[in-house]
Scaffold this motif. Structure first.
Motif, mmCIF file in Angstrom:
data_model
loop_
_atom_site.group_PDB
_atom_site.id
_atom_site.type_symbol
_atom_site.label_atom_id
_atom_site.label_comp_id
_atom_site.label_asym_id
_atom_site.label_seq_id
_atom_site.Cartn_x
_atom_site.Cartn_y
_atom_site.Cartn_z
ATOM 1 N N MET A 1 -8.149 -15.188 -9.486
ATOM 2 C CA MET A 1 -8.923 -14.721 -8.548
ATOM 3 C C MET A 1 -8.758 -13.538 -7.809
ATOM 4 S SD MET A 1 -9.849 -17.399 -5.370
ATOM 5 C CE MET A 1 -8.677 -16.799 -4.126
ATOM 6 N N GLU A 2 -9.861 -12.617 -7.375
ATOM 7 C CA GLU A 2 -9.277 -11.298 -6.798
ATOM 8 C C GLU A 2 -8.998 -11.828 -5.341
ATOM 9 O OE1 GLU A 2 -9.561 -8.593 -8.230
ATOM 10 O OE2 GLU A 2 -10.141 -9.202 -10.244
ATOM 11 N N THR A 3 -8.164 -11.041 -4.777
ATOM 12 C CA THR A 3 -7.562 -11.085 -3.486
ATOM 13 C C THR A 3 -8.371 -10.209 -2.548
ATOM 14 O OG1 THR A 3 -5.685 -9.740 -3.884
ATOM 15 C CG2 THR A 3 -5.164 -12.068 -3.878
ATOM 16 N N GLU A 4 -8.353 -10.354 -1.250
ATOM 17 C CA GLU A 4 -9.117 -9.104 -0.351
ATOM 18 C C GLU A 4 -8.003 -8.066 -0.489
ATOM 19 O OE1 GLU A 4 -9.287 -8.890 4.283
ATOM 20 O OE2 GLU A 4 -8.850 -10.728 3.621
ATOM 21 N N PHE A 5 -8.643 -6.697 -0.482
ATOM 22 C CA PHE A 5 -7.790 -5.605 -0.507
ATOM 23 C C PHE A 5 -6.620 -5.355 0.756
ATOM 24 C CE2 PHE A 5 -6.266 -1.451 -1.597
ATOM 25 C CZ PHE A 5 -6.550 -1.166 -2.574
ATOM 26 N N LYS A 6 -5.686 -5.579 0.584
ATOM 27 C CA LYS A 6 -4.512 -5.401 1.625
ATOM 28 C C LYS A 6 -3.685 -4.459 1.399
ATOM 29 C CE LYS A 6 -4.867 -9.952 3.780
ATOM 30 N NZ LYS A 6 -4.589 -11.210 3.040
ATOM 31 N N HIS A 7 -3.776 -3.454 2.284
ATOM 32 C CA HIS A 7 -2.568 -2.351 2.038
ATOM 33 C C HIS A 7 -2.497 -1.581 3.524
ATOM 34 C CE1 HIS A 7 -0.411 0.934 0.132
ATOM 35 N NE2 HIS A 7 -0.772 1.709 0.948
ATOM 36 N N ILE A 8 -1.348 -1.692 3.722
ATOM 37 C CA ILE A 8 -0.904 -0.854 5.249
ATOM 38 C C ILE A 8 -0.766 0.679 5.259
ATOM 39 C CG2 ILE A 8 0.533 -0.935 7.276
ATOM 40 C CD1 ILE A 8 1.479 -3.648 6.435
ATOM 41 N N PRO A 9 -1.266 1.462 5.460
ATOM 42 C CA PRO A 9 -1.187 2.878 5.154
ATOM 43 C C PRO A 9 -0.110 3.328 5.994
ATOM 44 C CG PRO A 9 -3.081 2.592 6.817
ATOM 45 C CD PRO A 9 -2.443 1.287 6.586
ATOM 46 N N ILE A 10 0.773 4.059 5.038
ATOM 47 C CA ILE A 10 1.949 4.374 5.598
ATOM 48 C C ILE A 10 2.096 5.960 6.355
ATOM 49 C CG2 ILE A 10 4.273 5.270 4.521
ATOM 50 C CD1 ILE A 10 3.881 2.835 2.467
ATOM 51 N N MET A 11 2.957 5.884 7.349
ATOM 52 C CA MET A 11 3.013 6.881 8.302
ATOM 53 C C MET A 11 1.680 7.591 8.738
ATOM 54 S SD MET A 11 6.272 9.188 6.998
ATOM 55 C CE MET A 11 6.972 8.850 5.311
ATOM 56 N N LEU A 12 0.698 6.738 8.996
ATOM 57 C CA LEU A 12 -0.485 6.969 9.308
ATOM 58 C C LEU A 12 -0.657 7.816 10.357
ATOM 59 C CD1 LEU A 12 -3.470 6.169 8.860
ATOM 60 C CD2 LEU A 12 -3.256 4.423 10.571
ATOM 61 N N SER A 13 -0.127 8.109 11.384
ATOM 62 C CA SER A 13 -0.186 8.990 12.451
ATOM 63 C C SER A 13 0.604 10.413 12.002
ATOM 64 C CB SER A 13 0.691 8.761 13.847
ATOM 65 O OG SER A 13 1.688 8.406 13.711
ATOM 66 N N GLU A 14 1.605 10.339 11.193
ATOM 67 C CA GLU A 14 2.374 11.566 10.739
ATOM 68 C C GLU A 14 1.183 12.230 9.704
ATOM 69 O OE1 GLU A 14 3.649 8.618 10.996
ATOM 70 O OE2 GLU A 14 5.872 8.460 11.600
ATOM 71 N N VAL A 15 0.611 11.401 8.857
ATOM 72 C CA VAL A 15 -0.289 12.054 8.149
ATOM 73 C C VAL A 15 -1.314 12.649 8.752
ATOM 74 C CG1 VAL A 15 -1.900 11.489 6.090
ATOM 75 C CG2 VAL A 15 0.436 10.471 5.923
ATOM 76 N N SER A 105 -0.502 0.592 -4.689
ATOM 77 C CA SER A 105 -1.152 -0.090 -3.686
ATOM 78 C C SER A 105 -0.756 -1.505 -3.685
ATOM 79 C CB SER A 105 -2.827 -0.048 -3.590
ATOM 80 O OG SER A 105 -3.419 -0.955 -4.333
ATOM 81 N N SER A 106 -0.483 -2.096 -2.201
ATOM 82 C CA SER A 106 -0.089 -3.231 -2.135
ATOM 83 C C SER A 106 -0.819 -4.271 -2.792
ATOM 84 C CB SER A 106 0.047 -3.799 -0.679
ATOM 85 O OG SER A 106 1.030 -2.958 -0.161
ATOM 86 N N HIS A 107 -2.297 -3.947 -2.724
ATOM 87 C CA HIS A 107 -3.358 -4.873 -3.590
ATOM 88 C C HIS A 107 -3.024 -4.968 -4.930
ATOM 89 C CE1 HIS A 107 -7.227 -6.268 -4.434
ATOM 90 N NE2 HIS A 107 -7.067 -5.586 -5.275
#
Ligand SMILES: C[S@@+](CC[C@H](N)C(=O)[O-])C[C@H]1O[C@@H](n2cnc3c(N)ncnc32)[C@H](O)[C@@H]1O
Length: 308
Positions: A1-15, A105-107
């Motif tokens: 079964m496919e999972t929902e796409f979960k990935h927390i973006p890293i250093m979002l504000s720095e990027v 990716s975490s996904h």
């Protein structure tokens, strides 16, 4: 079964702040994944445009849903190592910003059936692009002893590479993640297995890098992308592995250097011109808070440059 796409973006504000986004600019996210960074880039755009690339069809599908109705987003399933062809096809001649958030990716890691992780029992796979023929099964079952050992030792920096490669070959065919994990465990002293957080991590990472050719043509792709940046345009690159970071650092160093003639050459004969400035000399790392909240950020390094 496919999972929902979960990935927390890293250093979002720095990027995002590092990209110094122009509201009317053209931005390229070479590794769009779940679209976490791209979503934040889009928040800064008015008349600007975002192009998102990923070699994983799951990522493209997730972003199609996430950015449905946004007419300033172009999504493209492809490999950024072929960025020259992709930009040509999309008729894009220059860019105001580029992001590369390298690695997995975490996904991908958390979807058991993708066969990336020793946490689930699944057929070995590890392909980011599932239309690719070559998978972890080929690396594990077809490579010679010396080739397998070199992959595990170089890409995994695994001191037990020799005995792991030997035991993989002895136990062929190796077809599942759990089977591989148990071979790895049995190839090192018990006290090492207990003292390391994830005895298998280094070997799994090494095989994944090999399957996806993660380091191949990275240097050349960065050089090419820099030629496409407009003056004042920025590039941000997030890496998760020391070899990857070294390639990025060397590519940036080359473009930030005025002349590359051997030392002592009386006059410049190379004609090489500096085309970028480094925004940060040392790589930026995630804050302690972020590292606590998202352990995947611990190994991340961010480098940013500006076209001059
Ligand atoms: C760390 S994730 C990106 C996450 C994204 N920044 C976000 O916020 O959701 C890396 C992504 O890059 C993709 N990828 C890795 N190498 C690639 C390549 N050479 N070309 C295109 N995509 C690639 C992977 O499939 C994965 O989805």
């Amino acid at each position: 079964m496919e999972t929902e796409f979960k990935h927390i973006p890293i250093m979002l504000s720095e990027v995002t702040s590092g990209l110094n986004i122009r509201p009317d600019g053209i931005y390229l996210d070479c590794t769009i994944g779940g679209g976490g960074h791209s979503s934040e880039i889009l928040n800064h755009l008015t008349t600007g445009k975002l192009i998102g690339i990923d070699k994983d069809q799951d990522a493209i599908e997730a972003c199609k849903k996430r950015f449905a109705g946004k007419d300033n987003v172009i999504l493209y399933k492809g490999d950024f190592k072929q960025i020259d062809l992709i930009l040509n096809e999309l008729n894009i001649n220059s860019l105001d910003g580029v992001l590369l958030d390298l690695g997995v990716s975490s996904h991908q890691i958390d979807t058991a059936l993708r066969g990336f992780s020793f946490r689930f029992d699944a057929p070995l796979d590890m392909r980011m692009d599932r239309s690719q023929n070559f998978s972890a099964l080929d690396v594990v079952n077809k490579y010679s002893f010396s080739r397998l050992m070199r992959v595990i030792s170089e890409y995994g920096e695994e001191p037990y590479a020799r005995s792991i490669a030997f035991n993989i070959i002895k136990n062929r065919p190796v077809t599942t993640t759990k089977q591989l994990a148990s071979i790895i465990e049995n190839s090192m002293p018990k006290k090492v297995v207990f003292s390391r957080r994830g005895a298998h991590k280094k070997t799994f990472q090494a095989i994944r890098i090999e399957v996806n050719g993660e380091l191949d043509r990275l240097f050349e792709s960065i050089l090419y992308l820099i030629t496409k940046l407009n003056k004042g345009g920025r590039m941000a690159v997030l890496t998760f592995h020391s070899l990857e970071d070294r390639i990025v650092k060397n590519a940036f160093k080359l473009c930030a250097t005025e002349c590359i003639c051997p030392p002592g050459t009386p006059i410049c004969v190379c004609g090489h011109k500096k085309s970028i400035k480094l925004i940060n000399k040392k790589p930026i790392i995630a804050s302690k808070d972020e590292q606590k909240q998202n352990p995947r950020s611990t190994s991340a390094k961010l480098r940013i440059i500006e076209k001059i």
